[in-house]
Design a protein around this motif. Structure first.
Motif, PDB file in Angstrom:
ATOM      1  N   THR B  66       0.860  -1.192   0.000  1.00 17.56           N
ATOM      2  CA  THR B  66       0.000   0.000   0.000  1.00 17.56           C
ATOM      3  C   THR B  66       0.889   1.234   0.000  1.00 17.56           C
ATOM      4  O   THR B  66       1.923   1.271   0.656  1.00 17.56           O
ATOM      5  N   GLY B  67       0.451   2.240  -0.750  1.00 21.54           N
ATOM      6  CA  GLY B  67       1.172   3.510  -0.767  1.00 21.54           C
ATOM      7  C   GLY B  67       2.230   3.591  -1.857  1.00 21.54           C
ATOM      8  O   GLY B  67       2.614   2.585  -2.448  1.00 21.54           O
ATOM      9  N   GLY B  68       2.645   4.808  -2.146  1.00 25.06           N
ATOM     10  CA  GLY B  68       3.711   5.017  -3.126  1.00 25.06           C
ATOM     11  C   GLY B  68       3.263   4.859  -4.566  1.00 25.06           C
ATOM     12  O   GLY B  68       4.066   4.573  -5.445  1.00 25.06           O
ATOM     13  N   LEU B  69       1.953   5.029  -4.830  1.00 30.93           N
ATOM     14  CA  LEU B  69       1.452   4.918  -6.214  1.00 30.93           C
ATOM     15  C   LEU B  69       1.127   6.276  -6.831  1.00 30.93           C
ATOM     16  O   LEU B  69       0.641   6.350  -7.952  1.00 30.93           O
ATOM     17  N   GLY B  70       1.372   7.341  -6.082  1.00 36.85           N
ATOM     18  CA  GLY B  70       0.977   8.673  -6.520  1.00 36.85           C
ATOM     19  C   GLY B  70       1.801   9.239  -7.663  1.00 36.85           C
ATOM     20  O   GLY B  70       2.631   8.541  -8.250  1.00 36.85           O
ATOM     21  N   PRO B  71       1.564  10.510  -7.975  1.00 35.02           N
ATOM     22  CA  PRO B  71       2.182  11.124  -9.145  1.00 35.02           C
ATOM     23  C   PRO B  71       3.602  11.674  -8.923  1.00 35.02           C
ATOM     24  O   PRO B  71       4.256  12.027  -9.895  1.00 35.02           O
ATOM     25  N   LYS B  88       7.993  -4.717 -17.989  1.00 35.50           N
ATOM     26  CA  LYS B  88       8.093  -3.379 -18.564  1.00 35.50           C
ATOM     27  C   LYS B  88       6.877  -2.556 -18.150  1.00 35.50           C
ATOM     28  O   LYS B  88       5.799  -3.116 -17.936  1.00 35.50           O
ATOM     29  N   LEU B  89       7.021  -1.253 -18.074  1.00 37.12           N
ATOM     30  CA  LEU B  89       5.864  -0.394 -17.815  1.00 37.12           C
ATOM     31  C   LEU B  89       5.282   0.080 -19.143  1.00 37.12           C
ATOM     32  O   LEU B  89       6.000   0.562 -20.012  1.00 37.12           O
ATOM     33  N   VAL B  90       3.979  -0.072 -19.301  1.00 35.27           N
ATOM     34  CA  VAL B  90       3.299   0.396 -20.514  1.00 35.27           C
ATOM     35  C   VAL B  90       2.089   1.231 -20.099  1.00 35.27           C
ATOM     36  O   VAL B  90       1.577   1.091 -18.998  1.00 35.27           O
ATOM     37  N   GLU B  91       1.644   2.096 -20.997  1.00 40.20           N
ATOM     38  CA  GLU B  91       0.510   2.947 -20.627  1.00 40.20           C
ATOM     39  C   GLU B  91      -0.808   2.184 -20.770  1.00 40.20           C
ATOM     40  O   GLU B  91      -1.031   1.487 -21.759  1.00 40.20           O
ATOM     41  N   ASP B  92      -1.669   2.328 -19.778  1.00 35.37           N
ATOM     42  CA  ASP B  92      -3.008   1.731 -19.841  1.00 35.37           C
ATOM     43  C   ASP B  92      -3.979   2.821 -20.272  1.00 35.37           C
ATOM     44  O   ASP B  92      -4.097   3.865 -19.620  1.00 35.37           O
ATOM     45  N   LYS B  93      -4.668   2.532 -21.390  1.00 32.00           N
ATOM     46  CA  LYS B  93      -5.506   3.549 -22.004  1.00 32.00           C
ATOM     47  C   LYS B  93      -6.643   3.996 -21.081  1.00 32.00           C
ATOM     48  O   LYS B  93      -6.900   5.179 -20.897  1.00 32.00           O
ATOM     49  N   LYS B  94      -7.306   3.004 -20.479  1.00 30.92           N
ATOM     50  CA  LYS B  94      -8.447   3.341 -19.638  1.00 30.92           C
ATOM     51  C   LYS B  94      -7.999   4.133 -18.404  1.00 30.92           C
ATOM     52  O   LYS B  94      -8.685   5.063 -17.957  1.00 30.92           O
ATOM     53  N   ASN B 113       3.061  15.376 -14.308  1.00 30.67           N
ATOM     54  CA  ASN B 113       3.440  14.209 -13.499  1.00 30.67           C
ATOM     55  C   ASN B 113       2.295  13.215 -13.279  1.00 30.67           C
ATOM     56  O   ASN B 113       2.523  12.058 -12.957  1.00 30.67           O
ATOM     57  N   ASN B 114       1.051  13.670 -13.463  1.00 31.48           N
ATOM     58  CA  ASN B 114      -0.075  12.769 -13.226  1.00 31.48           C
ATOM     59  C   ASN B 114      -0.132  11.600 -14.207  1.00 31.48           C
ATOM     60  O   ASN B 114      -0.647  10.535 -13.874  1.00 31.48           O
ATOM     61  N   TRP B 115       0.401  11.775 -15.416  1.00 30.68           N
ATOM     62  CA  TRP B 115       0.331  10.708 -16.433  1.00 30.68           C
ATOM     63  C   TRP B 115       1.131   9.481 -16.025  1.00 30.68           C
ATOM     64  O   TRP B 115       0.860   8.363 -16.491  1.00 30.68           O
ATOM     65  N   LYS B 116       2.102   9.690 -15.159  1.00 30.20           N
ATOM     66  CA  LYS B 116       2.888   8.580 -14.609  1.00 30.20           C
ATOM     67  C   LYS B 116       1.973   7.504 -14.005  1.00 30.20           C
ATOM     68  O   LYS B 116       2.284   6.314 -14.023  1.00 30.20           O
ATOM     69  N   GLN B 117       0.831   7.956 -13.516  1.00 34.49           N
ATOM     70  CA  GLN B 117      -0.089   7.017 -12.859  1.00 34.49           C
ATOM     71  C   GLN B 117      -0.815   6.100 -13.848  1.00 34.49           C
ATOM     72  O   GLN B 117      -1.439   5.127 -13.424  1.00 34.49           O
ATOM     73  N   ALA B 118      -0.744   6.422 -15.130  1.00 35.60           N
ATOM     74  CA  ALA B 118      -1.392   5.565 -16.128  1.00 35.60           C
ATOM     75  C   ALA B 118      -0.462   4.454 -16.613  1.00 35.60           C
ATOM     76  O   ALA B 118      -0.855   3.576 -17.375  1.00 35.60           O
ATOM     77  N   LEU B 119       0.799   4.464 -16.168  1.00 27.65           N
ATOM     78  CA  LEU B 119       1.747   3.416 -16.561  1.00 27.65           C
ATOM     79  C   LEU B 119       1.539   2.180 -15.690  1.00 27.65           C
ATOM     80  O   LEU B 119       1.435   2.296 -14.465  1.00 27.65           O
ATOM     81  N   VAL B 120       1.486   1.013 -16.354  1.00 30.08           N
ATOM     82  CA  VAL B 120       1.284  -0.224 -15.593  1.00 30.08           C
ATOM     83  C   VAL B 120       2.260  -1.298 -16.059  1.00 30.08           C
ATOM     84  O   VAL B 120       2.660  -1.299 -17.225  1.00 30.08           O
ATOM     85  N   ALA B 134      -4.707   7.292  -8.660  1.00 29.49           N
ATOM     86  CA  ALA B 134      -3.781   6.188  -8.897  1.00 29.49           C
ATOM     87  C   ALA B 134      -4.522   4.856  -8.980  1.00 29.49           C
ATOM     88  O   ALA B 134      -5.166   4.444  -8.028  1.00 29.49           O
ATOM     89  N   PRO B 135      -4.440   4.138 -10.125  1.00 31.85           N
ATOM     90  CA  PRO B 135      -5.058   2.821 -10.183  1.00 31.85           C
ATOM     91  C   PRO B 135      -4.256   1.809  -9.369  1.00 31.85           C
ATOM     92  O   PRO B 135      -3.060   1.991  -9.153  1.00 31.85           O
ATOM     93  N   GLY B 136      -4.931   0.772  -8.894  1.00 30.01           N
ATOM     94  CA  GLY B 136      -4.240  -0.324  -8.246  1.00 30.01           C
ATOM     95  C   GLY B 136      -3.838  -1.364  -9.270  1.00 30.01           C
ATOM     96  O   GLY B 136      -4.305  -1.335 -10.412  1.00 30.01           O
ATOM     97  N   LEU B 137      -2.962  -2.306  -8.878  1.00 28.99           N
ATOM     98  CA  LEU B 137      -2.426  -3.269  -9.834  1.00 28.99           C
ATOM     99  C   LEU B 137      -2.255  -4.644  -9.218  1.00 28.99           C
ATOM    100  O   LEU B 137      -1.928  -4.756  -8.027  1.00 28.99           O
TER     101      LEU B 137
END
Lengths: 418, 418
Positions: B66-71, B88-94, B113-120, B134-137
């Motif tokens: 938990t934590g450390g998923l922010g922008p 690898k980290l890739v961008e998730d469209k949704k 910096n917020n777009w970093k949160q779309a990388l999964v 921040a999405p969870g994974l």
């Protein structure tokens, strides 16, 4: 100097209890100038505890372990630490005597397993437990040190304050000094708003806000070579906080709680006090009586949870109860008048509210509380809306009652000063 | 199947916040039948986080972080886990769309910096965040799995319930069920002595004793393929505990505290109650009033801290106070008689004691407490000696008062049953 916290206990791993010990110790260590990089929770399992202790001794200077010091076979912390630090366990005479005395005082028989608690690693500093049976221990070896504390917060905290704070301060020559500015009657975000620029530009000293039930604490912390220099850094910041937040600050003394501040005000102004409580059911009185000098000023307390008791003890009118309901400004007022008449105390406080979970309506929701305070006959009534469960509502109402008492006494002092 | 919790955040290491996430997740995991052997707190530091994740992947099947998923650049959890699990980290469209919508809805501008949160991490299950950005994974690799959740409880908990519970249940078909047997009026070591053989030979279910203020709890925990089988394992053990410890057990229900048990007894036997307290100053009443149904039976409470109040409200005789002092069996008795007369309650309890820190003598030390309980006029008085500071003495006295009330009511029931 790096410290690491290890909490031992299956109940933490199962989520039965929240690890408040770790938060307390982390805060204390930070204010002793120690860095903390890891906190671990591990169960009462020899192998895993051993692995955790070993890893901790490798990467940190000081380990603080809580829990697992009790009398049962489950309690392994001392044994595991002694083994990891290559110390024999020997019996401590005083610890044995204290365990004996603990049971004698209670007229209880000592079962054999209790003597295990008198065993200590050779050469350890023994921290005697005035609130339980398991002594705490400080074990030193090869520049490393392990501090073992009992798990129950009510045993751990007094022991930490009696023994460990001084020990840690000696180990870490840089001093970190903190002053806590305690506020009541104001919310955290409002405080942050009022000192926004100070929070933005902080470095040394730092200012950290903590929200408590009905209170906000601002911890001002300075790092310096010695006490004097640290205090010199803190002083102007506290002064500035006092200028901005004056009316809300009830103390800057670490050991003064809100009830102490209220009782101090009562004693200083030669005012007696009585209470009457409905939904808080004695919690306001209990907090006042927490202060050991309160006997000088506390006249009496009443708990009138039912309407019948409100009428019988306080003379609250049936008509008022019917017209306004028990949770109303009018009833709070009659309650405070009633206790004033019965007790003839200078300061009286009444609390009536809906703590829930049942009994709320759209008009009178759960969390609605009325508090009245009279000082020499002058009555102030306030309406409150608290969130949360029954316990939370009652705790908030208790803090609000103390806050209102403080405010009314201060107003009385101002008025009578002229 | 073994789960491990890793909480990432400097504010936890500094003790600024209490780790309630860990308790929540631990409880959830236990009820999903997962064993949890380690919980770790680590800061936003790449090296140390990496070390913790690596150790976790080695010794556990599932990591929940938990934590450390922010922008911000500080937020490293995803990056570290992806690296450790070679993804690898890739961008998730949704995820990108949802971040856009989150800001649009609030009329706020999106900083880069917020777009970093779309990388999964490639192939990860993305858990979309309806309460934050921040999405969870869920990342799977080599039979291991890492579940990454946001730090704020208001984002973490709904996400856990929406996605993770089902995922874990599918992974682990086993369930873990616990029952807590709660005792009062007996010490932990005595309990252990009485069930020593049971503690020695436990496996499934396990029995774990916990000491609480004035109470001992025994948690019986079973693991099985389903709820029904788990309960079948627990039942005979609880039955055996009940046979051995009958008189001390006040409940086997998780949500019943000692005050609930007392109030339940009062209601079931149609008995009203009143209290009068000196050193506990309202704490006994406050605990009774913790029970939301208490209004049916609670008549009134008094706090008579001073001798004057004892005389005035309860009619305690001046002579008794002078001859025996306020802390005596005689005064406890007169107090309880007094409140019985005033309130006409069926059950009355009085507490008088020396909570300290001052006022103790060799003959009457701090910690000396007398508690009297009357049931329909029949009075029982008991003497107690408690250790610890003022708070501890008062809490112990409060628990003892509830314990004595329970005992006296049970005796009354036995007597009237014939």
């Amino acid at each position: 100097m790096v410290v690491e916290l290890i909490s031992v206990g299956t109940e933490l791993l199962l989520g039965n209890i929240v690890n408040t010990n770790a938060a307390y110790l982390a805060e204390q260590c930070a204010s002793c100038g120690l860095s903390c990089f890891y906190q671990t929770v591990v169960g009462d399992n020899e192998e895993r505890l051993q692995e955790t202790v070993k890893a901790g001794l490798k990467r940190s200077d000081i380990l603080i372990l809580t829990g697992g010091l009790g009398p049962t076979d489950d309690d392994l912390t001392k044994e595991v630490v002694a083994k990891a630090m290559k110390k024999k366990l020997v019996e401590d005479k005083k610890a044995r005597e204290m365990i004996q005395a603990y049971f004698d005082n209670r007229g209880m028989e000592i079962t054999e397993n209790n003597w295990k608690q008198a065993l200590v690693p050779e050469g350890a500093i023994v921290m005697y437990n005035h609130n339980g049976t398991a002594p705490g221990l400080i074990v030193e070896s090869n520049e490393k040190c392990a501090i073992l504390l009992p798990g129950p917060p009510k045993e751990m905290k007094p022991m930490f304050e009696e023994y460990v704070v001084d020990y840690l301060k000696k180990k870490n020559p840089e001093v970190i000094v903190s002053t806590t500015v305690k506020l009541c009657g104001i919310g955290e975000s409002k405080v942050e708003d009022m000192i926004h620029d100070m929070l933005e530009n902080q470095s040394n000293p730092t200012i950290a806000p903590y929200a408590k039930t009905g209170e906000v604490h601002l911890r001002v912390t300075a790092k310096a070579a010695d006490m004097k220099s640290a205090n010199k850094l803190i002083k102007p910041v506290v002064k500035q906080l006092k200028t901005r937040l004056a009316e809300y600050i009830y103390t800057t003394d670490e050991n003064t709680a809100l009830e102490n501040a209220v009782v101090d005000l009562l004693i200083a102004n030669n005012l007696t006090v009585s209470t009457v409580e409905s939904c808080t059911g004695g919690m306001v009185a209990a907090r006042l009586i927490n202060v050991s000098g309160v006997s000088e000023v506390f006249k009496m307390g009443h708990i009138t949870y039912s309407n019948k008791a409100k009428k019988k003890i306080l003379g609250v009118k049936k008509k008022t109860l019917e017209k306004h309901t028990a949770v109303s400004a009018e009833v709070a007022k009659e309650m405070v008048k009633g206790v004033e008449t019965v007790s003839k105390a200078d300061v009286c406080v009444s609390v009536t509210g809906l703590a829930g979970p049942d009994g709320g309506t759209a008009e009178r929701p759960v969390g609605l509380v009325y508090i009245a305070c009279s000082v020499k006959g002058k009555i102030t009534v306030q309406e409150y809306h608290f969130n949360g469960n029954r316990e939370k509502v009652r705790e908030n109402a208790t803090a609000a009652a103390l806050t209102l008492m403080r405010k009314c006494i201060l107003e009385y002092m101002t008025e009578t000063a002229f």
